[in-house]
Design an enzyme around this catalytic site. Sequence first.
Site, PDB file in Angstrom:
ATOM      1  CE1 TYR A   1     -13.158   2.739  -8.474  1.00 19.87           C
ATOM      2  CE2 TYR A   1     -15.223   2.130  -9.518  1.00 19.87           C
ATOM      3  CZ  TYR A   1     -14.312   1.986  -8.489  1.00 19.87           C
ATOM      4  OH  TYR A   1     -14.562   1.079  -7.487  1.00 19.87           O
ATOM      5  CG  ASP A  27       2.720   5.289  -6.493  1.00 21.16           C
ATOM      6  OD1 ASP A  27       1.654   4.812  -6.963  1.00 21.16           O
ATOM      7  OD2 ASP A  27       3.057   6.473  -6.649  1.00 21.16           O
ATOM      8  CG  ASP A  82      -2.168   0.847   1.056  1.00 16.17           C
ATOM      9  OD1 ASP A  82      -3.268   0.269   1.014  1.00 16.17           O
ATOM     10  OD2 ASP A  82      -2.048   2.088   0.931  1.00 16.17           O
ATOM     11  CG  ASN A 130      -8.530  -4.131  -2.318  1.00 16.86           C
ATOM     12  OD1 ASN A 130      -9.757  -4.149  -2.398  1.00 16.86           O
ATOM     13  ND2 ASN A 130      -7.887  -3.293  -1.502  1.00 16.86           N
TER      14      ASN A 130
END
Length: 252
Positions: free
Chosen positions: A147, A55, A34, A82
């Site tokens: 998205y 990243d 993360d 995820n």
Amino acid sequence: MTTRCAIVTGAASGIGLSIAQGLAAEGHDVVIGDLNEENGRDAAEQIGGSFVKVDLSEREACRNLVSAAAERYGKIDILINNGGFQYVSPLEDFPEDTWDTMLRVMLTAPFLLTRYVWPHLKRQRWGRIVNIASIHGLIASPNKVGYISAKHGLLGLTKTAALEGGGFGITVNALCPAYVRTPLVEGQIAAQAKTHKIAAEQVIEEIMLKPAAIKKIIEPDEIADLVLFLCSDRGRSVTGSCWTVDCGWTAQ
Ligand SMILES: NC(=O)c1ccc[n+]([C@@H]2O[C@H](COP(=O)([O-])OP(=O)(O)OC[C@H]3O[C@@H](n4cnc5c(N)ncnc54)[C@H](O)[C@@H]3O)[C@@H](O)[C@H]2O)c1
């Protein structure tokens, strides 16, 4: 039960955190990748796993995440793609840099990580990849072009990898949730309440849950439960599938 080594991206928060907790509770070694170092380290400590700062928009960082996990645990069995974020803007104003970053984080990184874990899974003839897509991988809404494009692409990656992994004991599936109670969605509720000048509860009931048959926000552990099933041997015949967990949203 066999102890597996699982990489979960974006597991410092929300759905990823719940998946990491679930996998750790089943006795697996979990590597959290993360951008958020503070929360990521706390989460790893809490579940007895490892944290790698990554990243996802950077290719080398993705490569490093896989090699760090392999070095620490000697193998990789499970990859959960995820990590992600939302950006809302009309298409004509949508910042080009944000488009690039969204595709890198939510489509290119899952491709790269799949590619980098592939030799490990193939060698042991067992592997599980679960991609956290969205109902926005299946349907569109206005003002979320980056998205929605990335999530539609992620379903294509899922199906292709499933076809190529079938002969090697590798399953690849995607989950398509509607609204899940996480910081990402809390931010959207607050933004909509401000735009429409209404209370947060009204945003949830009158806007967000309007198309759903079951009028509720989904809890992160409901998503984690399905991931755990897909990652277990019980899920061995399930591959190339896109599971909606959307309270009936896309049934109409
Ligand atoms: N919450 C929902 O309603 C919902 C619905 C459908 C799909 N999803 C998907 O589920 C996934 C998790 O979302 P969430 O709701 O738990 O969000 P969240 O904001 O709680 O968690 C996302 C995590 O991703 C990490 N992240 C973001 N950009 C990153 C980057 N460049 N590199 C590394 N890490 C990065 C963040 O630091 C954070 O820890 C996302 O892919 C999202 O699209 C969420």
